[in-house]
Enzyme design. Structure first.
Site, PDB file in Angstrom:
ATOM      1  N   LYS A  82       0.818  -1.155  -0.045  1.00 31.04           N
ATOM      2  CA  LYS A  82       0.010  -0.019  -0.251  1.00 31.04           C
ATOM      3  C   LYS A  82       0.732   1.285   0.008  1.00 31.04           C
ATOM      4  O   LYS A  82       0.681   2.252  -0.831  1.00 31.04           O
ATOM      5  CB  LYS A  82      -0.607   0.104   1.252  1.00 31.04           C
ATOM      6  N   ASN A  83       1.880   1.212   0.920  1.00 27.27           N
ATOM      7  CA  ASN A  83       2.682   2.430   0.889  1.00 27.27           C
ATOM      8  C   ASN A  83       3.943   2.781  -0.028  1.00 27.27           C
ATOM      9  O   ASN A  83       4.382   3.766  -0.146  1.00 27.27           O
ATOM     10  CB  ASN A  83       3.357   2.574   2.583  1.00 27.27           C
ATOM     11  N   CYS A 130      -4.636  12.664  13.207  1.00 25.11           N
ATOM     12  CA  CYS A 130      -5.389  11.486  12.841  1.00 25.11           C
ATOM     13  C   CYS A 130      -5.117  10.781  14.438  1.00 25.11           C
ATOM     14  O   CYS A 130      -4.295  11.123  15.260  1.00 25.11           O
ATOM     15  CB  CYS A 130      -4.859  10.704  11.663  1.00 25.11           C
ATOM     16  N   ARG A 162       0.793  14.891  13.546  1.00 19.67           N
ATOM     17  CA  ARG A 162       1.136  14.812  12.293  1.00 19.67           C
ATOM     18  C   ARG A 162       1.185  16.054  11.341  1.00 19.67           C
ATOM     19  O   ARG A 162       0.592  16.322  10.527  1.00 19.67           O
ATOM     20  CB  ARG A 162       0.330  13.590  11.266  1.00 19.67           C
ATOM     21  N   ASP A 204       5.015   0.626  11.714  1.00 21.73           N
ATOM     22  CA  ASP A 204       3.749  -0.085  11.412  1.00 21.73           C
ATOM     23  C   ASP A 204       3.479  -1.481  11.822  1.00 21.73           C
ATOM     24  O   ASP A 204       2.528  -2.057  11.465  1.00 21.73           O
ATOM     25  CB  ASP A 204       3.632   0.015   9.915  1.00 21.73           C
ATOM     26  N   ARG A 214      -8.550  -0.635   4.744  1.00 18.54           N
ATOM     27  CA  ARG A 214      -7.646   0.317   4.148  1.00 18.54           C
ATOM     28  C   ARG A 214      -6.095  -0.231   3.933  1.00 18.54           C
ATOM     29  O   ARG A 214      -5.631   0.143   2.808  1.00 18.54           O
ATOM     30  CB  ARG A 214      -7.409   1.578   5.162  1.00 18.54           C
TER      31      ARG A 214
END
Ligand code: EPZ
Length: 430
Positions: free
Chosen positions: A22-23, A126, A131, A317, A409
């Site tokens: 994803k990233n 978030c 952030r 993560d 997600r």
């Protein structure tokens, strides 16, 4: 709203295909705004964040077509997506879109480089922290951009004639700011040197793709990246690298349940530090021709201390997932989070399953317990939610995870991948 029910107790045995990252996919997709030619990305995961970014890029004028096809890589539905942005029709990224996914803020780099202007909503904080975006602003300003903040938006304009190559050293490592500065500098006049750049594999993947598009980038993967500006970029075809966070997550799931699983289509060198921590916890990990094999038979889970750090350190993560694993260790472990100030939302949810965790500042002390017991729990962010799944896989009885849109997600077909290896995981749609 969907929920996921996990009935704990089964070992995992079989093959789990690892999806594209994803990233990596998100910045690669954004890079398509830098050219009027077609950028084709292979191995794009089917995730809510990718779908959201498709909408956002469409808003800027990208024409996007998706060719789904079953790839040999296990049963993964890796997709090939073509992005063509002949003209940027809108240089504004509105609040309604940016607030849904933070990475969409990164369009500021290509828009500014190609069109000389961008108006992008500030993303806001978030669940995992405040952030800020100061590093983006300073980096782009170093390239000559004039930046003003007005009514929740960043208005950025390039000097007449375009951005100007410069030397800039980030005061702090940021993945997103490195992506953005690298993309913006590809079309700048002259040479840019980024110091203290993020070294994550996803930065290298983006640099490789940009180079395939005609950019001149060297040093990606080290802390100094040099970009020689070019006048235009062309299309290219690029394969998204495997998801190291998904790889580490399933490796930890196997370490938790015991069993023997091949993680297919991935690469151990993307996550050496995390795999080493999982080995120390008692799992065996060996590279195979197509990925890596993770197994734990018999022996229990040993306590291991970790500290999150930018790559090549232990990834933030994977912090929540490792904490999930440590809840069942045979002793006391400590996990220190150094990247985000508020990334411990999973602690109280893991406690609902019987975990014994105490927080002191940025460090969690985890006293391993002999058993966890299923309970209703709530997902708070993407990685936190999958730590609850890992714990649920060994908890006695049923664990019901609500707010699973967080999981959607970033984890492609999670329940299917786990179920095929023997877990009892079911999506419940109310
Ligand atoms: C990327 O976020 C990832 N997101 C995150 O993954 C990941 O946790 C993070 O990198 C760190 O590895 C994507 O790739 C889409 P940063 P990013 O800028 O780029 C501070 C997931 O679960 N900072 O490297 O937004 C920031 O607050 C997500 O998949 C500033 O102070 O992270 C943090 O403390 C979550 N000012 C640190 O830097 C800035 O201008 C690192 O953040 C920018 C960042």
């Amino acid at each position: 709203m969907d929920r996921i029910r996990i009935t704990g107790g089964n070992e995992l045995h079989g093959i789990i295909p690892i999806s594209g990252a994803k990233n990596a996919a998100l910045p690669l997709m954004i890079a398509s705004l830098l050219t009027d030619d077609t950028l084709t990305l292979e191995n794009v995961p089917h995730l809510a964040d990718v779908e959201q970014l498709i909408r956002i890029l469409g808003n800027h004028g990208a024409d996007i077509s998706v060719n789904g096809r079953r790839e040999r890589q296990g049963e993964s539905y890796a997709r090939t997506i073509h992005f063509t942005c002949r003209n940027i029709v809108d240089t504004t990224a509105p609040y309604e879109l940016v607030s849904k996914m933070r990475a969409s803020f990164w369009v500021i780099g290509p828009l500014l480089a190609r069109e000389g202007k961008a108006r992008v909503s500030l993303p806001g904080g978030c669940a995992i922290g405040t952030r800020p975006v100061d590093l983006f602003i300073e980096g782009l300003a170093a390239l000559g951009a004039n930046i003003e903040i007005d009514s929740g938006y960043i208005n950025a304009t390039a000097p007449t004639g375009g951005l100007i190559g410069a030397r800039y050293v980030f005061p702090k490592v940021s993945v997103g700011a490195t992506h953005v500065m690298m993309m913006a500098a590809t079309l700048a006049n002259g040479t840019t040197t980024i110091g203290n750049a993020a070294r994550e594999p996803e930065v290298v993947d983006l640099a490789n793709c940009l180079n395939a598009m005609g950019a001149k980038i060297t040093g990606a993967g080290t802390s100094t990246i040099t970009i020689e500006g070019v006048t235009s970029l062309s299309g290219a075809r690029h394969r998204v690298l495997p998801d190291r966070i998904e790889t580490g997550t399933y490796a930890m799931a196997v370490a938790m349940t015991g069993g023997d699983v091949i993680l297919e289509g991935t690469d151990a060198s993307l996550l050496d530090t995390a795999l080493e921590a999982i080995r120390r916890a008692g799992a065996e990990i060996t590279p195979t021709e197509t990925g890596i094999r993770v197994y734990r038979n018999g022996g229990g889970i040993k306590p291991v201390d970790v500290v999150t750090d930018p790559f090549p350190g232990f990834p933030t993560d994977l912090q929540a997932q490792f904490m999930g694993l440590m809840t069942r260790s045979s002793g006391v472990s400590h996990i220190t989070e150094t990247i985000f100030e508020n990334r411990f939302m999973h602690v109280q949810e893991l406690a609902r399953l019987g975990a014994r965790i105490t927080l002191s500042g940025q460090t969690a002390k985890i006293e391993g317990v002999p058993r966890l017991k299923g309970a209703p729990v709530m997902a708070t962010d993407l990685r936190a939610s999958v730590s609850l799944v890992i714990a649920g896989l060994v908890a006695e009885g049923d664990t019901m995870v609500s707010r699973v849109y967080h999981l959607d997600r970033g984890f492609e077909r999670l329940e299917e991948k786990l179920t095929r290896c023997g877990a009892i995981v079911e999506r419940v749609t109310d």
